[in-house]
Scaffold this active site. Structure first.
Site, short mmCIF file in Angstrom:
data_model
loop_
_atom_site.label_atom_id
_atom_site.label_comp_id
_atom_site.label_asym_id
_atom_site.label_seq_id
_atom_site.Cartn_x
_atom_site.Cartn_y
_atom_site.Cartn_z
N LYS A 54 0.86 -1.38 0.02
CA LYS A 54 0.16 0.03 -0.15
C LYS A 54 0.79 1.25 0.00
CE LYS A 54 -3.87 -2.31 2.37
NZ LYS A 54 -4.62 -2.74 3.34
N GLN A 98 -4.35 -1.20 9.64
CA GLN A 98 -4.28 -2.83 8.99
C GLN A 98 -4.93 -3.88 9.88
OE1 GLN A 98 -3.52 -2.99 5.89
NE2 GLN A 98 -3.72 -5.35 6.03
N ASP A 121 -10.86 3.36 4.42
CA ASP A 121 -11.22 1.92 4.39
C ASP A 121 -12.64 1.78 4.18
OD1 ASP A 121 -9.40 -0.06 4.14
OD2 ASP A 121 -8.70 -0.33 6.15
N1 GUN Z 1 -6.62 -6.62 6.06
C1 GUN Z 1 -7.22 -7.36 5.02
N2 GUN Z 1 -8.00 -6.48 4.15
C2 GUN Z 1 -8.02 -5.37 4.73
C3 GUN Z 1 -8.59 -3.94 4.11
O1 GUN Z 1 -9.09 -3.87 3.27
N3 GUN Z 1 -8.15 -2.98 5.11
C4 GUN Z 1 -7.42 -3.29 6.29
N4 GUN Z 1 -7.64 -2.25 7.04
N5 GUN Z 1 -6.98 -4.46 6.84
C5 GUN Z 1 -7.29 -5.49 5.92
#
Ligand code: GUN
Length: 284
Positions: A54, A98, A121
């Site tokens: 990311k 995350q 998110d």
């Molecule tokens: N862990 C797995 N997928 C995601 C996501 O889309 N966002 C976040 N914050 N954590 C994740």
């Protein structure tokens, strides 16, 4: 035997990211670079890899990312205080925590502390509720990425029958809602659904988001269906999706690969949401 057309999520994401980079360059010249705080708790290997991806993607399009790392043992109160600090910091446009968090932390309570304008998110309960009315400030990145893939592969979804396998808060539930908003008819299946393969086999569009490696075999898929595989499962055989790709690609008309399907689109949508957060704040 005929082979399904591969829906190339990596190529589409690259194309979307290039267009976004242009917008961000212009925006940054007028204002400042959009800025995303990426909060990672603990040292889970997979989470570390995702966070790095990311951050790399942010750098490519011109988003500043701020790395916020906290030890595995951090308390709920400490993490909450960190979120409050990021909420109050005007130079931070987006906050991503995350997931999963270590088991002693209550993720839903942490997510609920994020300012909804910075919730890139789309997981804050208010954003989730507003999604039902089509009015969320941010839509969760994976479902949004799946919708973009489907619009690219299929065009209009109006009148299509879509089956979503999985009802998670992160993917299955918001995706079902987005498909409904796009005028598809939606079946949301889950682990307690009897005869799932029979239901799935009716669908024009089949999305698997279960976390069960290769659950969806050819018997689950209508000939000519469009199949989207959200799964990323680490198995002894390597990285596999929720769909038995080798078998299903002889039945489906179009299918996403794993990797290179939904994954890059999730990241592209995170970049898109972060840019939108900055734009709304600085150019209201
Ligand atoms: N862990 C797995 N997928 C995601 C996501 O889309 N966002 C976040 N914050 N954590 C994740």
């Amino acid at each position: 035997m005929a082979q399904a057309k591969v829906i190339d999520g990596k190529a589409l994401a690259t194309q979307l990211n290039a267009a976004l980079q242009e917008k961000i360059t212009a925006f940054t010249a007028q204002q400042r670079a959009p800025r995303l705080a990426v909060v990672l708790v603990g040292d889970d290997y997979a989470s570390g890899v995702y966070v790095q991806r990311k951050r790399n993607a942010c750098a490519v399009v011109g988003i500043d990312s701020v790395d916020v790392r906290l030890p595995h043992a951090v308390t709920q109160a400490k993490l909450a205080a960190q979120i409050a600090e990021l909420n109050a910091e005007p130079s931070i446009d987006g906050i991503l925590v995350q997931l999963p968090l270590p088991p002693h932390l209550v993720a839903s309570e942490i997510i609920a502390l994020i300012n909804i304008a910075k919730d890139v998110d789309g997981l804050h309960p208010l954003n989730q509720g507003l999604l039902n009315r089509g009015a969320a400030q941010h839509v969760p990145c994976t479902p949004l990425g799946v919708m973009r893939l489907l619009q690219h592969a299929v065009g209009s979804l109006a009148g299509k029958l879509a089956a979503v396998i999985g009802r998670s808060v992160l993917v299955g539930q918001p995706l079902s809602r987005l498909l409904l908003h796009a005028d598809a008819s939606v079946i949301n299946m889950h682990s307690k659904t009897p005869n799932p393969s029979q239901l799935a086999r009716q669908a024009d569009i089949l999305v698997a988001a279960t976390g069960v490696p290769r659950l969806v075999t050819a018997a689950w898929v209508k000939r000519g269906a469009v199949v989207i595989d959200v799964g990323i499962n680490r198995t002894e055989a390597g990285l596999v999706g929720d769909v038995d790709y080798e078998a299903v690609c002889h039945v489906a008309a179009q299918i996403t690969p794993v990797p290179g399907g939904v994954g890059p689109m999730t990241i592209a949508m995170l970049l898109h949401n972060t840019y939108n957060a900055a734009r709304r704040k600085l150019q209201p």
